[in-house]
Write a protein that holds these residues in place. Sequence first.
Motif, PDB file in Angstrom:
ATOM      1  N   GLN A  45       0.835  -1.206   0.000  1.00 41.25           N
ATOM      2  CA  GLN A  45       0.000   0.000   0.000  1.00 41.25           C
ATOM      3  C   GLN A  45       0.866   1.251   0.000  1.00 41.25           C
ATOM      4  OE1 GLN A  45      -0.724  -2.631   1.936  1.00 41.25           O
ATOM      5  NE2 GLN A  45      -2.934  -2.882   2.227  1.00 41.25           N
ATOM      6  N   GLU A  51      -3.734  -3.711  -6.865  1.00 35.56           N
ATOM      7  CA  GLU A  51      -4.188  -5.066  -6.522  1.00 35.56           C
ATOM      8  C   GLU A  51      -3.783  -6.044  -7.631  1.00 35.56           C
ATOM      9  OE1 GLU A  51      -6.544  -7.766  -4.208  1.00 35.56           O
ATOM     10  OE2 GLU A  51      -5.918  -5.730  -3.762  1.00 35.56           O
ATOM     11  N   PHE A  59      -8.817 -17.939 -11.756  1.00 30.65           N
ATOM     12  CA  PHE A  59     -10.187 -18.308 -12.122  1.00 30.65           C
ATOM     13  C   PHE A  59     -10.218 -18.865 -13.545  1.00 30.65           C
ATOM     14  CE2 PHE A  59     -14.355 -17.178 -13.890  1.00 30.65           C
ATOM     15  CZ  PHE A  59     -15.170 -17.863 -13.007  1.00 30.65           C
ATOM     16  N   PHE A  85     -20.929 -49.279 -16.815  1.00 29.83           N
ATOM     17  CA  PHE A  85     -20.469 -49.463 -15.430  1.00 29.83           C
ATOM     18  C   PHE A  85     -21.690 -49.696 -14.548  1.00 29.83           C
ATOM     19  CE2 PHE A  85     -16.881 -46.842 -16.943  1.00 29.83           C
ATOM     20  CZ  PHE A  85     -15.856 -47.669 -16.567  1.00 29.83           C
ATOM     21  N   LYS A  88     -25.087 -47.917 -15.039  1.00 26.07           N
ATOM     22  CA  LYS A  88     -25.231 -46.461 -14.971  1.00 26.07           C
ATOM     23  C   LYS A  88     -25.311 -45.898 -16.393  1.00 26.07           C
ATOM     24  CE  LYS A  88     -24.203 -45.625 -10.443  1.00 26.07           C
ATOM     25  NZ  LYS A  88     -24.545 -46.982  -9.998  1.00 26.07           N
ATOM     26  N   SER A  92     -22.703 -39.939 -16.838  1.00 27.86           N
ATOM     27  CA  SER A  92     -23.042 -39.925 -15.410  1.00 27.86           C
ATOM     28  C   SER A  92     -22.302 -38.782 -14.747  1.00 27.86           C
ATOM     29  CB  SER A  92     -22.639 -41.228 -14.739  1.00 27.86           C
ATOM     30  OG  SER A  92     -23.148 -42.300 -15.451  1.00 27.86           O
ATOM     31  N   PRO A  94     -22.500 -37.263 -11.782  1.00 30.73           N
ATOM     32  CA  PRO A  94     -21.943 -37.391 -10.428  1.00 30.73           C
ATOM     33  C   PRO A  94     -20.603 -38.106 -10.386  1.00 30.73           C
ATOM     34  CG  PRO A  94     -24.261 -37.880 -10.389  1.00 30.73           C
ATOM     35  CD  PRO A  94     -23.894 -37.733 -11.831  1.00 30.73           C
ATOM     36  N   ALA A  95     -20.430 -39.096 -11.268  1.00 30.19           N
ATOM     37  CA  ALA A  95     -19.157 -39.826 -11.262  1.00 30.19           C
ATOM     38  C   ALA A  95     -18.031 -38.965 -11.803  1.00 30.19           C
ATOM     39  CB  ALA A  95     -19.295 -41.095 -12.094  1.00 30.19           C
ATOM     40  N   ILE A  97     -17.714 -35.725 -11.232  1.00 30.33           N
ATOM     41  CA  ILE A  97     -17.448 -34.553 -10.386  1.00 30.33           C
ATOM     42  C   ILE A  97     -16.090 -34.623  -9.677  1.00 30.33           C
ATOM     43  CG2 ILE A  97     -18.251 -33.223  -8.374  1.00 30.33           C
ATOM     44  CD1 ILE A  97     -20.075 -32.660 -10.578  1.00 30.33           C
ATOM     45  N   PRO A  98     -15.719 -35.762  -9.018  1.00 27.97           N
ATOM     46  CA  PRO A  98     -14.430 -35.760  -8.312  1.00 27.97           C
ATOM     47  C   PRO A  98     -13.258 -35.447  -9.227  1.00 27.97           C
ATOM     48  CG  PRO A  98     -15.735 -37.622  -7.613  1.00 27.97           C
ATOM     49  CD  PRO A  98     -16.455 -37.005  -8.765  1.00 27.97           C
TER      50      PRO A  98
ATOM     51  N   PHE B 273     -22.494 -33.453  -1.429  1.00 25.75           N
ATOM     52  CA  PHE B 273     -22.203 -34.270  -2.595  1.00 25.75           C
ATOM     53  C   PHE B 273     -21.554 -35.590  -2.197  1.00 25.75           C
ATOM     54  CE2 PHE B 273     -19.579 -35.663  -6.142  1.00 25.75           C
ATOM     55  CZ  PHE B 273     -20.581 -35.826  -7.071  1.00 25.75           C
ATOM     56  N   PHE B 276     -24.236 -37.832  -1.201  1.00 32.06           N
ATOM     57  CA  PHE B 276     -25.054 -38.241  -2.347  1.00 32.06           C
ATOM     58  C   PHE B 276     -24.318 -39.218  -3.242  1.00 32.06           C
ATOM     59  CE2 PHE B 276     -25.857 -37.482  -6.858  1.00 32.06           C
ATOM     60  CZ  PHE B 276     -27.132 -37.987  -6.936  1.00 32.06           C
ATOM     61  N   MET B 277     -23.034 -38.910  -3.554  1.00 37.64           N
ATOM     62  CA  MET B 277     -22.374 -39.687  -4.584  1.00 37.64           C
ATOM     63  C   MET B 277     -22.132 -41.133  -4.151  1.00 37.64           C
ATOM     64  SD  MET B 277     -18.919 -39.244  -6.732  1.00 37.64           S
ATOM     65  CE  MET B 277     -18.032 -40.225  -5.585  1.00 37.64           C
ATOM     66  N   TRP B 280     -25.386 -42.888  -4.506  1.00 40.58           N
ATOM     67  CA  TRP B 280     -25.725 -43.024  -5.930  1.00 40.58           C
ATOM     68  C   TRP B 280     -24.872 -44.105  -6.579  1.00 40.58           C
ATOM     69  CZ3 TRP B 280     -22.426 -42.124 -10.092  1.00 40.58           C
ATOM     70  CH2 TRP B 280     -23.029 -42.067 -11.350  1.00 40.58           C
ATOM     71  N   TYR B 281     -23.579 -44.143  -6.227  1.00 48.24           N
ATOM     72  CA  TYR B 281     -22.666 -45.072  -6.876  1.00 48.24           C
ATOM     73  C   TYR B 281     -22.922 -46.511  -6.430  1.00 48.24           C
ATOM     74  CZ  TYR B 281     -18.653 -45.680  -9.824  1.00 48.24           C
ATOM     75  OH  TYR B 281     -17.863 -45.992 -10.874  1.00 48.24           O
ATOM     76  N   MET B 319     -17.515 -15.172  -4.895  1.00 51.39           N
ATOM     77  CA  MET B 319     -16.132 -15.568  -5.179  1.00 51.39           C
ATOM     78  C   MET B 319     -15.207 -14.362  -5.282  1.00 51.39           C
ATOM     79  SD  MET B 319     -14.521 -17.728  -8.268  1.00 51.39           S
ATOM     80  CE  MET B 319     -15.328 -19.274  -8.094  1.00 51.39           C
TER      81      MET B 319
END
Lengths: 190, 404
Positions: A45, A51, A59, A85, A88, A92, A94-95, A97-98, B273, B276-277, B280-281, B319
């Motif tokens: 500052q 900034e 992002f 699988f 399913k 899919s 949800p599968a 997402i990880p 999640f 849920f997952m 679900w799985y 965010m």
Amino acid sequence: MAIKKFAVACYDDEAVLFPAIDKVRNSGYKLHDVYTPFPVHGLDQAMGLKETDLHIAGFIYGITGTSTAVGFMSWIFTKDWPINFGGKPHFSLPAFIPITFELTVLFAAVGMVLTFCYLNQIMPGVKKHVFHPRQTDDTFVVAIELSEHTSEAEVLAFLKSTGANETNVQVAESEWWYGRFDKKEAYELS
Amino acid sequence: MNERFEISPRLRNTSLALIAVGIIALVAGLFNLKLSHDHVDQTRFWIVLLHNSVFFAMVTVASIFILAATSLAQGGWIVAYRRVPEAIGANMWLFGGIAVVVLLSIVYFFQIDGHNPIFHWVHPDGDAILEGKKAFLNPTMFTAFTVITVALWSYFGFKFRAISLAQDLAPKGKTKLYFYNMKVAALFLVVFCLTMMSTTPWLWVMSIDAHWYSTLFSWYNFASSFVSGMAMIMLWVVYLKNQGNLKIVNKEHIHDLGKFLFAFSVFWTYLWFSQFMLIWYANIPEETTYFKVRMQGPYSIIFYANFIINFIMPILILMARPSKRNYFTVTFMAMIIVFGHWLDFFQMEMPGPLGAHWHLGWYEIGIFAGFIGLFIFAVSKSLAKHSLVTSNNPLLKETIIHQS
């Protein structure tokens, strides 16, 4: 990449450094950078740095990771190599997402580290000019960029008046360069 | 430093009006639903009371938790408005007490044709799964756990406030009470671990779907209640700031609370999640029934609205750094988050007893309004009793010069 002339002042104490930076900025000299042995709170500052845009870059890297993961996996599992699988559906979400999450983090993290290095001009195998050997030890170093119109004696007297215990004028490369050793021409000019 | 909060007539009248709405809804519910011959109506009367009282009890205990956590971590940032969570926590006896009354009334006095439509485990009637859980899920255990939990929470709610008030009067520079506060905080975290982080949501919420269980459920409930508790603190801080109180609070402190709203919304989604997952799985019928009725059944609107309100909105709106430092966006998001997690508890509790016959009508909204009114009324009373600034706190200087 330019060879420039700098006036360098060394200070012993943060308490002297902050008023000195104020005086330098108020008197209209162009502050090149300040080097401190440890992170000093409030210095950015005081120097009037804006900034950082690093988080916007982060992002964008994150979004890139997300779309890469989702796009690539959905192409593989619906078009290129559909596998059943456990009954399913092929698409899919949800599968996915990880892995999407992991790839988002990976892209954002690696991208931001590289961007951080670029913005701060640090990288393995590159070199920057060191204004004072003790700037990583116990000395606060202020570098002022000089133009050909500036009177050196006047600047040095001014820096002395702000409480600097050591002042000098250096001609040096202002940016980083590839290689481990100092640039010869910088010294030849001085 | 001494700063007093005076309850403005407008705040007082608003809270009393909301309480009046709640009482009218309760009385109307008593005649229209409780005394109705329709079983669904009778169940609706109780489950809505359970939903709101449990939600507000859990939101209140979240304030005590943040006090304990920041005391132990020596967090300086919260000291500027520490009186707000203290005042909320001091009302634990009220909201906890209401929850105890409602829960025990349901367990002991509510039954239709010899079985309890909300807590099926009260009368297992030879149901193999419920008989198997009988050692834990029975009225005696439920009463003991509920009463002890609320008593402990209320005690710690009073205790943190008492220590903080005693510190105001203590001689300057003495840190004895400060370290005593840390010891109490450590003790509370153990209690919190054994109640809110584990047993309480099992008994109060998960046992509504008594056949089903999830090992993540308590954590997920904690995340839900904690983020809405932080949102409540945020609303109070912004309100007090608007009234001209809390002069030492500035954008840096608001930024910190905004970070909590953002971070714990994401944390909530992570747990939501994760639960849920895995179900679900694995696709095991006894587990998927829980999501079948919520995702593809009559609750799908609420299920997806819940996800959008509690994850998509916070992550997109909160965010950026400037939006966490803007009084309008943080107030707006805090209100959205409180409502969103109220809806989250709604979709946890309604499908079990009501099935497809759920309503989001005059009774639900009226009781919710009544609880909000009571919350405003009780907390503003506690806030007005004492100075809003914790003088003599060793971290006071740190909080004034705080930069986030």
